[in-house]
Design an enzyme around this catalytic site. Structure first.
Site, PDB file in Angstrom:
ATOM      1  N   ASP A   8       0.869  -1.152   0.000  1.00 16.05           N
ATOM      2  CA  ASP A   8       0.000   0.000   0.000  1.00 16.05           C
ATOM      3  C   ASP A   8       0.927   1.229   0.000  1.00 16.05           C
ATOM      4  OD1 ASP A   8      -2.371   1.601   0.431  1.00 16.05           O
ATOM      5  OD2 ASP A   8      -1.680   1.823   2.501  1.00 16.05           O
ATOM      6  N   ASP A  10      -0.128   5.071   0.863  1.00 12.06           N
ATOM      7  CA  ASP A  10      -0.378   6.070   1.906  1.00 12.06           C
ATOM      8  C   ASP A  10      -0.401   5.396   3.279  1.00 12.06           C
ATOM      9  OD1 ASP A  10      -0.827   8.280   0.089  1.00 12.06           O
ATOM     10  OD2 ASP A  10      -2.707   7.323  -0.453  1.00 12.06           O
ATOM     11  N   GLY A  45      -7.309   4.361   3.602  1.00  7.96           N
ATOM     12  CA  GLY A  45      -7.377   3.212   2.693  1.00  7.96           C
ATOM     13  C   GLY A  45      -8.560   3.190   1.738  1.00  7.96           C
ATOM     14  N   ILE A  46      -9.559   4.017   1.971  1.00  7.98           N
ATOM     15  CA  ILE A  46     -10.739   3.948   1.088  1.00  7.98           C
ATOM     16  C   ILE A  46     -10.657   4.996  -0.025  1.00  7.98           C
ATOM     17  CG2 ILE A  46     -12.177   2.921   2.902  1.00  7.98           C
ATOM     18  CD1 ILE A  46     -13.683   5.617   3.088  1.00  7.98           C
ATOM     19  N   ARG A  48     -11.467   7.939  -2.932  1.00  9.66           N
ATOM     20  CA  ARG A  48     -11.879   9.346  -2.816  1.00  9.66           C
ATOM     21  C   ARG A  48     -13.397   9.478  -2.745  1.00  9.66           C
ATOM     22  NH1 ARG A  48      -9.868  12.401  -7.750  1.00  9.66           N
ATOM     23  NH2 ARG A  48      -8.020  11.228  -7.115  1.00  9.66           N
ATOM     24  N   SER A 115      -5.134   5.019  -4.291  1.00 11.32           N
ATOM     25  CA  SER A 115      -5.006   6.409  -4.741  1.00 11.32           C
ATOM     26  C   SER A 115      -4.859   6.538  -6.252  1.00 11.32           C
ATOM     27  CB  SER A 115      -3.797   7.060  -4.075  1.00 11.32           C
ATOM     28  OG  SER A 115      -3.599   8.352  -4.608  1.00 11.32           O
ATOM     29  N   ASN A 117      -3.592   9.170  -7.323  1.00 10.89           N
ATOM     30  CA  ASN A 117      -2.425  10.048  -7.399  1.00 10.89           C
ATOM     31  C   ASN A 117      -1.123   9.312  -7.083  1.00 10.89           C
ATOM     32  OD1 ASN A 117      -3.916  12.594  -7.821  1.00 10.89           O
ATOM     33  ND2 ASN A 117      -4.744  12.164  -5.780  1.00 10.89           N
ATOM     34  N   ASP A 169      -1.619  -0.413   6.091  1.00  9.92           N
ATOM     35  CA  ASP A 169      -1.829   0.302   7.360  1.00  9.92           C
ATOM     36  C   ASP A 169      -3.309   0.483   7.674  1.00  9.92           C
ATOM     37  OD1 ASP A 169      -2.164   2.216   5.199  1.00  9.92           O
ATOM     38  OD2 ASP A 169      -2.329   3.710   6.798  1.00  9.92           O
TER      39      ASP A 169
HETATM   40  C1  BG6 Z   1      -5.621   5.879  -0.062  1.00  7.42           C
HETATM   41  C2  BG6 Z   1      -5.709   6.754   1.160  1.00  7.42           C
HETATM   42  O1  BG6 Z   1      -4.336   5.410  -0.250  1.00  7.42           O
HETATM   43  O2  BG6 Z   1      -6.015   6.612  -1.213  1.00  7.42           O
HETATM   44  C3  BG6 Z   1      -7.107   7.312   1.298  1.00  7.42           C
HETATM   45  O3  BG6 Z   1      -5.392   5.985   2.315  1.00  7.42           O
HETATM   46  C4  BG6 Z   1      -7.492   8.050   0.021  1.00  7.42           C
HETATM   47  O4  BG6 Z   1      -7.168   8.177   2.407  1.00  7.42           O
HETATM   48  C5  BG6 Z   1      -7.349   7.116  -1.167  1.00  7.42           C
HETATM   49  O5  BG6 Z   1      -8.842   8.487   0.118  1.00  7.42           O
HETATM   50  C6  BG6 Z   1      -7.695   7.772  -2.509  1.00  7.42           C
HETATM   51  O6  BG6 Z   1      -6.729   8.721  -2.799  1.00  7.42           O
HETATM   52  P1  BG6 Z   1      -6.786   9.751  -4.004  1.00  7.42           P
HETATM   53  O7  BG6 Z   1      -5.370  10.264  -4.064  1.00  7.42           O
HETATM   54  O8  BG6 Z   1      -7.168   9.001  -5.231  1.00  7.42           O
HETATM   55  O9  BG6 Z   1      -7.799  10.786  -3.665  1.00  7.42           O
HETATM   56 MG    MG Z   2      -2.810   3.128   3.477  1.00  2.69          MG
END
Ligand code: BG6
Ligand code: MG
Length: 219
Positions: A8, A10, A45-46, A48, A115, A117, A169
């Site tokens: 993972d 973040d 972990g969830i 956006r 994510s 991103n 995490d």
């Molecule tokens: C996860 C984070 O890795 O990515 C979450 O733990 C976040 O908090 C999710 O909501 C989505 O991220 P992004 O960058 O696509 O908005």
């Molecule tokens: Mg995470």
């Protein structure tokens, strides 16, 4: 036998929770919504879109889908801008060392992040070269606790789930690893990732030696 590791991003490789918090807080303040660190913790972990729905539920708000997408995009713009300040100094302690070690030992390594991103974060950290496969929020439709992102990663590595260890995490991230039949390492407190096969408080303790010692029959 363990041949691959899936990470993972973040909260495992770097700590973006505070940046996510700041961006959601800005949006919430603008909207007159209540948002604090306790609610932010539920977003670990969830995806956006799931995140904004948790915040809306917390505030008893309902909006049409287009507006929700627009607001989530606004939050994302704030978050993405804040990533410009992230550098190679922003690995969680122990994370770069473990990735380097896995590389030198010849293991296959993938990213399995929710994510969208992830590529930008990895670029800021100069971490792209550590990964054979990058699975992110654009790779699959069903997000954690569904196992899809980890199954995507293992399939691309050419490995079966039972030959991979997932590092996570988030509570829902460990749920996802277990649902996919992966071995799991939880990073964080017992109440969050105590259901992992093995848990470490931080990445600093999660050395290859410590992981091998736990899964000794698999190496
Ligand atoms: C996860 C984070 O890795 O990515 C979450 O733990 C976040 O908090 C999710 O909501 C989505 O991220 P992004 O960058 O696509 O908005
Ligand atoms: Mg995470």
């Amino acid at each position: 036998m363990i041949k691959g590791f899936i990470f993972d991003l973040d909260g495992v490789i770097t700590d973006t929770a505070e940046l996510h918090y700041d961006a959601w807080k800005k949006l919430a303040d603008e909207m007159g919504w209540e948002f604090d660190r306790e609610v932010n913790e539920k977003l670990r972990g969830i995806s956006r879109m799931d995140s904004i729905k948790v915040i809306m539920d917390h505030n008893g708000v309902s909006l049409n889908e287009d507006t929700i997408v627009e607001l989530a995009t606004k939050k994302n713009d704030i978050y993405v801008n804040s990533l410009d300040d992230m550098t190679q100094e922003d690995y969680l302690p122990g994370a770069r060392e473990l990735l380097t070690h896995l590389r030198s030992e010849g293991f296959s390594v993938a990213l399995g992040s929710a994510s969208k991103n992830a590529n930008k974060v990895l670029k800021q950290l100069n971490a792209i070269h550590f990964f054979d496969v990058i699975g992110d929020g654009n790779s699959v439709t069903n997000s954690k606790p569904a196992p899809d992102i980890f199954l995507f990663a293992s399939e691309k590595l050419g490995l079966r789930p039972e030959n991979c260890i997932v590092f996570e995490d988030a509570e829902k991230g460990i749920d996802a690893a277990k649902a996919g039949n992966f071995h799991s390492v939880g990073i964080g407190p017992e109440e969050r990732v105590g259901h992992a096969d093995i848990r470490f408080d931080t990445m600093k303790e999660a050395t290859l030696f410590a992981v091998k010692s736990h899964f000794k029959d698999l190496f």
